[in-house]
Design a protein around this motif. Structure first.
Motif, PDB file in Angstrom:
ATOM      1  N   ALA A  92       0.897  -1.150  -0.103  1.00  7.06           N
ATOM      2  CA  ALA A  92      -0.002  -0.272  -0.015  1.00  7.06           C
ATOM      3  C   ALA A  92       0.802   1.216  -0.013  1.00  7.06           C
ATOM      4  N   LEU A  93       1.999   1.221   0.713  1.00  5.24           N
ATOM      5  CA  LEU A  93       2.643   2.327   0.714  1.00  5.24           C
ATOM      6  C   LEU A  93       3.581   2.458  -0.512  1.00  5.24           C
ATOM      7  N   ARG A  94       4.099   1.529  -1.014  1.00  2.00           N
ATOM      8  CA  ARG A  94       4.585   1.679  -2.724  1.00  2.00           C
ATOM      9  C   ARG A  94       3.642   2.128  -3.384  1.00  2.00           C
ATOM     10  N   GLU A  95       2.299   1.640  -3.488  1.00  2.00           N
ATOM     11  CA  GLU A  95       1.353   2.139  -4.414  1.00  2.00           C
ATOM     12  C   GLU A  95       1.025   3.456  -4.294  1.00  2.00           C
ATOM     13  N   ALA A  96       1.310   4.125  -2.870  1.00  2.00           N
ATOM     14  CA  ALA A  96       1.088   5.517  -2.710  1.00  2.00           C
ATOM     15  C   ALA A  96       2.263   6.330  -3.075  1.00  2.00           C
ATOM     16  N   GLY A  97       3.378   5.621  -3.493  1.00  2.00           N
ATOM     17  CA  GLY A  97       4.358   6.404  -4.269  1.00  2.00           C
ATOM     18  C   GLY A  97       5.450   6.778  -3.359  1.00  2.00           C
ATOM     19  N   LEU A  98       5.544   6.179  -2.034  1.00  2.00           N
ATOM     20  CA  LEU A  98       6.581   6.555  -1.128  1.00  2.00           C
ATOM     21  C   LEU A  98       7.909   5.436  -1.233  1.00  2.00           C
ATOM     22  N   TRP A  99       8.807   6.265  -1.022  1.00  2.00           N
ATOM     23  CA  TRP A  99      10.256   5.317  -0.928  1.00  2.00           C
ATOM     24  C   TRP A  99      10.265   4.707   0.034  1.00  2.00           C
ATOM     25  N   LEU A 100      10.665   3.279   0.173  1.00  2.00           N
ATOM     26  CA  LEU A 100      10.762   2.569   1.287  1.00  2.00           C
ATOM     27  C   LEU A 100      12.035   1.977   1.761  1.00  2.00           C
ATOM     28  N   GLY A 101      12.371   2.085   2.980  1.00  2.00           N
ATOM     29  CA  GLY A 101      13.640   1.143   3.284  1.00  2.00           C
ATOM     30  C   GLY A 101      13.286   0.496   4.668  1.00  2.00           C
ATOM     31  N   ILE A 102      14.427  -0.438   4.934  1.00  2.00           N
ATOM     32  CA  ILE A 102      14.511  -1.186   6.092  1.00  2.00           C
ATOM     33  C   ILE A 102      15.885  -0.890   6.806  1.00  2.00           C
ATOM     34  N   ALA A 103      15.825  -0.661   7.960  1.00  2.85           N
ATOM     35  CA  ALA A 103      17.305  -0.290   8.650  1.00  2.85           C
ATOM     36  C   ALA A 103      17.239  -0.539  10.215  1.00  2.85           C
ATOM     37  N   GLY A 104      17.902  -1.574  10.661  1.00  3.69           N
ATOM     38  CA  GLY A 104      18.048  -1.831  12.049  1.00  3.69           C
ATOM     39  C   GLY A 104      19.120  -2.284  12.650  1.00  3.69           C
ATOM     40  N   ASN A 105      19.081  -2.566  13.895  1.00  2.00           N
ATOM     41  CA  ASN A 105      20.419  -3.143  14.459  1.00  2.00           C
ATOM     42  C   ASN A 105      20.439  -4.776  14.234  1.00  2.00           C
ATOM     43  N   GLN A 106      21.236  -4.953  13.450  1.00  2.00           N
ATOM     44  CA  GLN A 106      20.966  -6.250  12.765  1.00  2.00           C
ATOM     45  C   GLN A 106      22.372  -7.008  12.210  1.00  2.00           C
ATOM     46  N   THR A 107      22.703  -8.314  12.468  1.00  2.00           N
ATOM     47  CA  THR A 107      24.035  -8.622  11.935  1.00  2.00           C
ATOM     48  C   THR A 107      24.066  -8.749  10.412  1.00  2.00           C
ATOM     49  N   THR A 127      21.993  -2.287   7.653  1.00  2.00           N
ATOM     50  CA  THR A 127      22.028  -2.866   9.138  1.00  2.00           C
ATOM     51  C   THR A 127      22.974  -2.057   9.919  1.00  2.00           C
ATOM     52  N   SER A 128      23.009  -2.554  10.979  1.00  2.00           N
ATOM     53  CA  SER A 128      24.171  -1.787  12.054  1.00  2.00           C
ATOM     54  C   SER A 128      25.449  -2.280  11.607  1.00  2.00           C
ATOM     55  N   ASP A 129      25.543  -3.553  11.361  1.00  2.00           N
ATOM     56  CA  ASP A 129      26.919  -4.263  10.899  1.00  2.00           C
ATOM     57  C   ASP A 129      27.318  -3.538   9.693  1.00  2.00           C
ATOM     58  N   ASP A 130      26.410  -3.455   8.698  1.00  2.00           N
ATOM     59  CA  ASP A 130      26.731  -2.693   7.459  1.00  2.00           C
ATOM     60  C   ASP A 130      27.469  -1.340   7.710  1.00  2.00           C
ATOM     61  N   TRP A 131      26.911  -0.494   8.493  1.00  2.00           N
ATOM     62  CA  TRP A 131      27.160   0.807   8.510  1.00  2.00           C
ATOM     63  C   TRP A 131      28.157   0.949   9.850  1.00  2.00           C
ATOM     64  N   GLY A 132      28.464  -0.096  10.730  1.00  2.00           N
ATOM     65  CA  GLY A 132      29.341   0.112  11.750  1.00  2.00           C
ATOM     66  C   GLY A 132      28.881   1.030  12.786  1.00  2.00           C
ATOM     67  N   ALA A 133      27.621   1.140  13.023  1.00  2.00           N
ATOM     68  CA  ALA A 133      26.739   1.993  14.090  1.00  2.00           C
ATOM     69  C   ALA A 133      25.696   1.429  14.296  1.00  2.00           C
ATOM     70  N   SER A 134      25.459   1.520  15.644  1.00  2.00           N
ATOM     71  CA  SER A 134      24.092   0.672  16.056  1.00  2.00           C
ATOM     72  C   SER A 134      23.196   1.817  16.592  1.00  2.00           C
ATOM     73  N   LYS A 135      21.780   1.591  16.744  1.00  2.00           N
ATOM     74  CA  LYS A 135      20.777   2.340  17.535  1.00  2.00           C
ATOM     75  C   LYS A 135      20.903   2.270  18.874  1.00  2.00           C
ATOM     76  N   PRO A 136      21.078   3.393  19.778  1.00  2.00           N
ATOM     77  CA  PRO A 136      20.583   4.686  19.276  1.00  2.00           C
ATOM     78  C   PRO A 136      21.509   5.657  19.161  1.00  2.00           C
TER      79      PRO A 136
END
Length: 220
Positions: A92-107, A127-136
């Motif tokens: 539904a969000l994609r249908e509404a034309g929104l750009w979508l992402g997933i980003a979290g503290n993950q291995t 992911t946090s492992d990709d970026w070398g930084a973890s939330k928060p």
């Protein structure tokens, strides 16, 4: 205007009940006992990793993840662990034309699983492992802002935690949505900060398309 929606992973997209149950099994602790301690630790405002310390002092989560993998019991989640509103909400969000992402503290391993599940549906998986930084850590949200092709104030970050998700996302200039599920949101839901900080408070991800449309139309 909200132009991009970025989702946290655990207890936002993925129901982690099974995963934490396997950690209880790994520790040799009854699942309900582990769950009770987990909730107590969160309610006390402590890091969830303290739960493991209560049962095994000196427990190193990274080392134990490696040990589980070596024993043929690696961290794992799949389609059956997704909350039922995830797929229809993304559509539904994609249908509404929104750009979508997933980003979290993950291995790195979890990032691979996420790509297998969502590569066709979202524009970003970080992911946090990709970026070398973890939330928060603010650096994590800086990485999100750098990866999304819009201004920070045009990004909605969706999560289940006031402390790890909403507070730092707001500090980074983003809009936020608090989804009411999982242990953190259940415990934090009625706090003043959980009531006042998020742009949206939702019971289901399916509420987001309409909420965003009204927000963008100036109906608050």
């Amino acid at each position: 205007m909200i132009r991009a929606v970025v989702f946290d992973v655990g207890e936002c997209l993925v129901d982690e009940t099974r995963e934490y149950g396997t950690w209880a099994d790994w520790l040799g602790v009854p699942r309900h006992t582990f769950a009770a301690m987990f909730g107590a630790v969160i309610a006390q405002g402590r890091d969830y990793q303290d739960t493991f310390q209560e049962f095994q002092p000196g427990f190193d989560l990274y080392e134990q993840r490696e040990a589980r993998a070596a024993a043929g019991q690696p961290e794992h989640f799949d389609e059956s662990d997704l909350y039922p509103d995830v797929r229809p909400a993304l559509a539904a969000l994609r249908e509404a034309g929104l750009w979508l992402g997933i980003a979290g503290n993950q291995t790195v391993r979890a990032g691979g699983i996420l790509r297998g599940l969502f590569a066709e549906e979202v524009d970003l998986i970080g992911t946090s492992d990709d970026w070398g930084a973890s939330k928060p850590d603010s650096l994590f949200f800086q990485r999100v802002a750098e990866a999304v092709p819009f201004q920070a104030h045009e990004i909605l970050y969706v999560g289940d935690r006031v402390d790890n998700d909403l507070r730092p996302a707001v500090a980074a200039g983003m809009a936020t949505a608090l989804v009411h599920r999982g242990p953190w949101a259940t415990i934090q839901w009625n706090t003043d900060e959980a009531k006042q900080l998020p742009t949206f408070r939702i019971e289901s991800l399916l509420e987001l398309p309409d909420a965003i449309a009204k927000f963008n139309a100036g109906v608050h």
